[in-house]
Every structure is written in C-alpha cells, then in structure tokens.
Design a protein around this motif. Structure first.
Motif, PDB file in Angstrom:
ATOM      1  N   PHE A   1      25.752  -0.148  18.700  1.00 27.64           N
ATOM      2  CA  PHE A   1      25.219  -1.492  18.940  1.00 27.64           C
ATOM      3  C   PHE A   1      24.917  -2.296  17.676  1.00 27.64           C
ATOM      4  O   PHE A   1      24.550  -3.470  17.786  1.00 27.64           O
ATOM      5  CB  PHE A   1      23.952  -1.402  19.796  1.00 27.64           C
ATOM      6  CG  PHE A   1      24.225  -1.008  21.214  1.00 27.64           C
ATOM      7  CD1 PHE A   1      24.693  -1.936  22.123  1.00 27.64           C
ATOM      8  CD2 PHE A   1      24.038   0.299  21.630  1.00 27.64           C
ATOM      9  CE1 PHE A   1      24.962  -1.574  23.432  1.00 27.64           C
ATOM     10  CE2 PHE A   1      24.315   0.674  22.941  1.00 27.64           C
ATOM     11  CZ  PHE A   1      24.774  -0.267  23.847  1.00 27.64           C
ATOM     12  N   THR A   2      25.048  -1.696  16.496  1.00 27.63           N
ATOM     13  CA  THR A   2      24.885  -2.497  15.279  1.00 27.63           C
ATOM     14  C   THR A   2      25.870  -3.660  15.209  1.00 27.63           C
ATOM     15  O   THR A   2      25.506  -4.762  14.766  1.00 27.63           O
ATOM     16  CB  THR A   2      25.018  -1.600  14.037  1.00 27.63           C
ATOM     17  OG1 THR A   2      23.917  -0.683  13.999  1.00 27.63           O
ATOM     18  CG2 THR A   2      25.018  -2.423  12.752  1.00 27.63           C
ATOM     19  N   PRO A   3      27.139  -3.480  15.633  1.00 24.82           N
ATOM     20  CA  PRO A   3      28.064  -4.630  15.613  1.00 24.82           C
ATOM     21  C   PRO A   3      27.582  -5.822  16.421  1.00 24.82           C
ATOM     22  O   PRO A   3      27.835  -6.974  16.036  1.00 24.82           O
ATOM     23  CB  PRO A   3      29.356  -4.043  16.195  1.00 24.82           C
ATOM     24  CG  PRO A   3      29.294  -2.595  15.871  1.00 24.82           C
ATOM     25  CD  PRO A   3      27.853  -2.234  15.980  1.00 24.82           C
ATOM     26  N   PHE A   4      26.879  -5.569  17.535  1.00 25.09           N
ATOM     27  CA  PHE A   4      26.344  -6.678  18.333  1.00 25.09           C
ATOM     28  C   PHE A   4      25.308  -7.462  17.538  1.00 25.09           C
ATOM     29  O   PHE A   4      25.337  -8.701  17.493  1.00 25.09           O
ATOM     30  CB  PHE A   4      25.734  -6.136  19.623  1.00 25.09           C
ATOM     31  CG  PHE A   4      24.865  -7.121  20.345  1.00 25.09           C
ATOM     32  CD1 PHE A   4      25.413  -8.139  21.100  1.00 25.09           C
ATOM     33  CD2 PHE A   4      23.477  -7.031  20.263  1.00 25.09           C
ATOM     34  CE1 PHE A   4      24.611  -9.061  21.759  1.00 25.09           C
ATOM     35  CE2 PHE A   4      22.667  -7.938  20.916  1.00 25.09           C
ATOM     36  CZ  PHE A   4      23.234  -8.958  21.672  1.00 25.09           C
ATOM     37  N   VAL A   5      24.388  -6.744  16.890  1.00 27.90           N
ATOM     38  CA  VAL A   5      23.369  -7.405  16.078  1.00 27.90           C
ATOM     39  C   VAL A   5      24.017  -8.160  14.930  1.00 27.90           C
ATOM     40  O   VAL A   5      23.637  -9.302  14.617  1.00 27.90           O
ATOM     41  CB  VAL A   5      22.359  -6.361  15.554  1.00 27.90           C
ATOM     42  CG1 VAL A   5      21.309  -7.023  14.669  1.00 27.90           C
ATOM     43  CG2 VAL A   5      21.682  -5.637  16.708  1.00 27.90           C
ATOM     44  N   MET A   6      24.998  -7.545  14.297  1.00 31.54           N
ATOM     45  CA  MET A   6      25.704  -8.188  13.189  1.00 31.54           C
ATOM     46  C   MET A   6      26.346  -9.496  13.625  1.00 31.54           C
ATOM     47  O   MET A   6      26.234 -10.525  12.932  1.00 31.54           O
ATOM     48  CB  MET A   6      26.774  -7.234  12.657  1.00 31.54           C
ATOM     49  CG  MET A   6      27.673  -7.832  11.581  1.00 31.54           C
ATOM     50  SD  MET A   6      29.215  -6.920  11.392  1.00 31.54           S
ATOM     51  CE  MET A   6      30.047  -7.355  12.952  1.00 31.54           C
ATOM     52  N   LEU A   7      27.010  -9.488  14.779  1.00 24.67           N
ATOM     53  CA  LEU A   7      27.724 -10.678  15.236  1.00 24.67           C
ATOM     54  C   LEU A   7      26.758 -11.813  15.552  1.00 24.67           C
ATOM     55  O   LEU A   7      27.005 -12.976  15.184  1.00 24.67           O
ATOM     56  CB  LEU A   7      28.552 -10.339  16.468  1.00 24.67           C
ATOM     57  CG  LEU A   7      29.469 -11.449  16.995  1.00 24.67           C
ATOM     58  CD1 LEU A   7      30.513 -11.808  15.955  1.00 24.67           C
ATOM     59  CD2 LEU A   7      30.132 -11.025  18.293  1.00 24.67           C
ATOM     60  N   VAL A   8      25.642 -11.508  16.214  1.00 25.90           N
ATOM     61  CA  VAL A   8      24.668 -12.545  16.562  1.00 25.90           C
ATOM     62  C   VAL A   8      24.047 -13.148  15.300  1.00 25.90           C
ATOM     63  O   VAL A   8      23.919 -14.372  15.171  1.00 25.90           O
ATOM     64  CB  VAL A   8      23.586 -11.969  17.490  1.00 25.90           C
ATOM     65  CG1 VAL A   8      22.497 -13.003  17.736  1.00 25.90           C
ATOM     66  CG2 VAL A   8      24.188 -11.520  18.812  1.00 25.90           C
ATOM     67  N   LEU A   9      23.645 -12.294  14.355  1.00 24.34           N
ATOM     68  CA  LEU A   9      23.029 -12.790  13.133  1.00 24.34           C
ATOM     69  C   LEU A   9      24.034 -13.549  12.257  1.00 24.34           C
ATOM     70  O   LEU A   9      23.676 -14.540  11.611  1.00 24.34           O
ATOM     71  CB  LEU A   9      22.419 -11.624  12.349  1.00 24.34           C
ATOM     72  CG  LEU A   9      21.242 -10.917  13.020  1.00 24.34           C
ATOM     73  CD1 LEU A   9      20.749  -9.771  12.159  1.00 24.34           C
ATOM     74  CD2 LEU A   9      20.101 -11.889  13.299  1.00 24.34           C
ATOM     75  N   TYR A  10      25.280 -13.106  12.256  1.00 25.88           N
ATOM     76  CA  TYR A  10      26.297 -13.819  11.476  1.00 25.88           C
ATOM     77  C   TYR A  10      26.520 -15.223  12.046  1.00 25.88           C
ATOM     78  O   TYR A  10      26.660 -16.196  11.288  1.00 25.88           O
ATOM     79  CB  TYR A  10      27.609 -13.034  11.486  1.00 25.88           C
ATOM     80  CG  TYR A  10      28.742 -13.754  10.799  1.00 25.88           C
ATOM     81  CD1 TYR A  10      28.780 -13.862   9.412  1.00 25.88           C
ATOM     82  CD2 TYR A  10      29.767 -14.337  11.540  1.00 25.88           C
ATOM     83  CE1 TYR A  10      29.823 -14.545   8.777  1.00 25.88           C
ATOM     84  CE2 TYR A  10      30.813 -15.014  10.915  1.00 25.88           C
ATOM     85  CZ  TYR A  10      30.822 -15.110   9.532  1.00 25.88           C
ATOM     86  OH  TYR A  10      31.844 -15.787   8.914  1.00 25.88           O
ATOM     87  N   ALA A  11      26.543 -15.329  13.367  1.00 26.38           N
ATOM     88  CA  ALA A  11      26.681 -16.649  13.982  1.00 26.38           C
ATOM     89  C   ALA A  11      25.483 -17.531  13.639  1.00 26.38           C
ATOM     90  O   ALA A  11      25.644 -18.742  13.394  1.00 26.38           O
ATOM     91  CB  ALA A  11      26.823 -16.500  15.499  1.00 26.38           C
ATOM     92  N   ALA A  12      24.279 -16.942  13.601  1.00 26.80           N
ATOM     93  CA  ALA A  12      23.088 -17.731  13.263  1.00 26.80           C
ATOM     94  C   ALA A  12      23.115 -18.171  11.801  1.00 26.80           C
ATOM     95  O   ALA A  12      22.621 -19.258  11.466  1.00 26.80           O
ATOM     96  CB  ALA A  12      21.832 -16.912  13.544  1.00 26.80           C
ATOM     97  N   LEU A  13      23.674 -17.355  10.925  1.00 24.43           N
ATOM     98  CA  LEU A  13      23.742 -17.722   9.516  1.00 24.43           C
ATOM     99  C   LEU A  13      24.603 -18.963   9.283  1.00 24.43           C
ATOM    100  O   LEU A  13      24.421 -19.675   8.289  1.00 24.43           O
ATOM    101  CB  LEU A  13      24.292 -16.551   8.697  1.00 24.43           C
ATOM    102  CG  LEU A  13      23.346 -15.365   8.491  1.00 24.43           C
ATOM    103  CD1 LEU A  13      24.079 -14.203   7.833  1.00 24.43           C
ATOM    104  CD2 LEU A  13      22.129 -15.768   7.665  1.00 24.43           C
TER     105      LEU A  13
END
Length: 289
Positions: free
Chosen positions: A163-175
């Motif tokens: 599930f780290t990829p899910f967190v990465m994708l959401v935070l990358y979109a927010a950045l």
C-alpha cells in the motif's frame, strides 16, 4: 435560494444507495449486538449491552486490540514515510517520471492475496528465497513467520509493500498543487530543503495527509486477507488482529451477536483514533486552506 432546494433531489439516489449498502448493515449489526445469537440457533435472546461488557472484560480482546494498534501504527508510519519520500523524489525528478511511477505502483496493482502468497514463499523457513540466500553466505536466518516479533514485523512490511504506492500516488498528486512562488521565495531567503519541506510543503499538505492516513488507518484496522494468508493470526495469537478475532467469533464460533458487538467497538475505536490524529495534526501545522 429557492432554485437550490431542487438540488437536494439529486442527493436522493446517492443517499438511498448509501442507506442500502452502508447504513442499513451498520444499523442491523448494532441491533444484533444486543442479542445473544448463534448462527443457526432457533431463537435470539435480548441481552442489552452484555456482549459489549463481556468483550471488554476479555484478555483476548485487549490483546488483539493492542496487536491491531501496533500493526496499524507501524504500517501507516512506514507507508507514509516511504510514500512521502518517494513522492518528493518523483516531484523533483526531471525525466522518466511516468516510467518510475508505473514501476513503483506495480505492488499496489497486484491482488493483496496474490502478493501475500508471493511474500510467504519468500519468507518461508529454510527453503524460502531469503533463507536460501542467507544460508548460502552461512548466515543463520530467524524464523520469520514462527517468531512472534518477526511475524509482526513481516506483517507490517507486507502491508507497507502493498500500500505504499497508494500513499505515494496521492501525495505526489498533492505536491503538484504547491505554490511555487512560496518555495522560490523561501529559497531566496536561504531556506534549505528540510526547512522548505517542514514549513511550506507539510503545512500545505495537511488536508491530504489527514485524508491519506485516515483511509489507511481504516484499512489497516480491517486488515484481514494479508494476515490470514501470511500468518493465520499466528504464531499463537501474536498477529491476531481485532478483525481476525471478529472473523473467528462470527464464522468459526458462529457467535453473531458477539461478533457484531466487536464490529461496533472497532468502529468507535477507529473513529476516535482518526479524530485524535486529525486534531493533533491540525494543531501542529495550523489550518490549511
């Protein structure tokens, strides 16, 4: 305004669907939790809050609760730290961003049960991939899934890998929504990378962080498939989470009333943890618009 009142009609289909698939099962579970009901038994006996009192007095309930909290906090901490670091790396990357993102997101695409079976093969004692590699170099590996401490660590790492990829994708979109003017101004004033992350990036991402961590906490508290395949709650009850205990009560011991009460207790605990986390984070970084 009068014309806005008609917009509420558009909420009726969604509200009806939520009532059907969410509110009605929740209400029925709360109703069953007040009965001494075994699946297949001819009758139901009203016991009020006796199921709740019995659960709260059981050592097994508290053990499974603390195990769940430990696994949840460990998993979310690893996932957020790793996901945020990867998101920042992708944000600062100037080439092949999409290719790296796809490669990093692959573990999340795989079905959790399939991914866990793969990890179980890797962690199997003696002939698993890790043990076989370590034994080649004359290193005596621990019993990854047979030792209580290592079993918990493996469960945390397994959930984090998936599930780290899910967190990465959401935070990358927010950045992508950051105000570049603030960052450039901070660089002109001599702020380093860590100061920019601490005083500009993190405060700007507070709503997204609260959302992401809340979603993951809710997911981890109903953590079942990975633990069921990887350890089965063992060794002993070392990795028995509150969801595993609920499954055993409802589908093995057929104590539906008691299992429903445990589900309601879990809901209250998760809501309290998320509310506390959200409040602490908002006070720490202030409200972000």
């Amino acid at each position: 305004m009068r014309w806005q009142r008609g917009l509420w009609l558009f909420l009726v289909p969604s509200f009806g669907l939520m009532t059907l698939v969410l509110l009605w099962p929740l209400g029925y579970a709360a109703y069953l939790s007040t009965f001494d009901y075994h699946l297949g038994s001819p009758g139901m006996h009203f016991v009020g809050l006796a199921n709740y009192a019995q659960l709260l007095s059981e050592a097994r309930f508290w053990q499974s609760l603390w195990t769940t909290i430990g696994i949840a906090l460990g998993s979310v901490a690893v996932e957020f730290t790793s996901g945020f670091a990867l998101a920042l790396a992708l944000y600062r990357l100037t080439f092949s961003v999409r290719a790296f993102m796809i490669l990093l997101f692959l573990p999340h695409i795989i079905t959790p049960v399939v991914a866990t079976l793969f990890l179980k093969w890797i962690l199997t004692s003696n002939w698993g991939l890790i043990d076989a590699t370590l034994l080649t170099f004359n290193v005596n590996p621990p019993d990854w899934l047979g030792n209580p401490i290592w079993a918990r660590i493996c469960v945390v790492l397994a959930d984090a890998w998936i599930f780290t990829p899910f967190v990465m994708l959401v935070l990358y979109a927010a950045l992508q929504t950051l105000d570049q003017a603030q960052i450039e101004a901070a660089k002109i004033d001599g702020a380093g990378g860590w100061r920019i992350v601490r005083h500009i990036v993190l405060p700007s991402l507070v709503p997204v962080i609260v959302f992401t961590v809340s979603v993951r906490l809710m997911d981890v508290f109903r953590f079942f498939d990975t633990i069921y395949v990887l350890t089965g709650g063992g060794p002993g009850t070392a990795t028995e989470t509150i969801t595993m205990y609920t499954y055993q009560l409802g589908f093995q011991l057929l104590q539906v009333g008691k299992a429903s009460a445990l589900g309601i207790i879990t809901l209250v605990i998760v809501a309290a943890i998320i509310a506390a986390f959200s409040g602490i984070l908002q006070r720490g970084y202030g409200r972000s618009s």
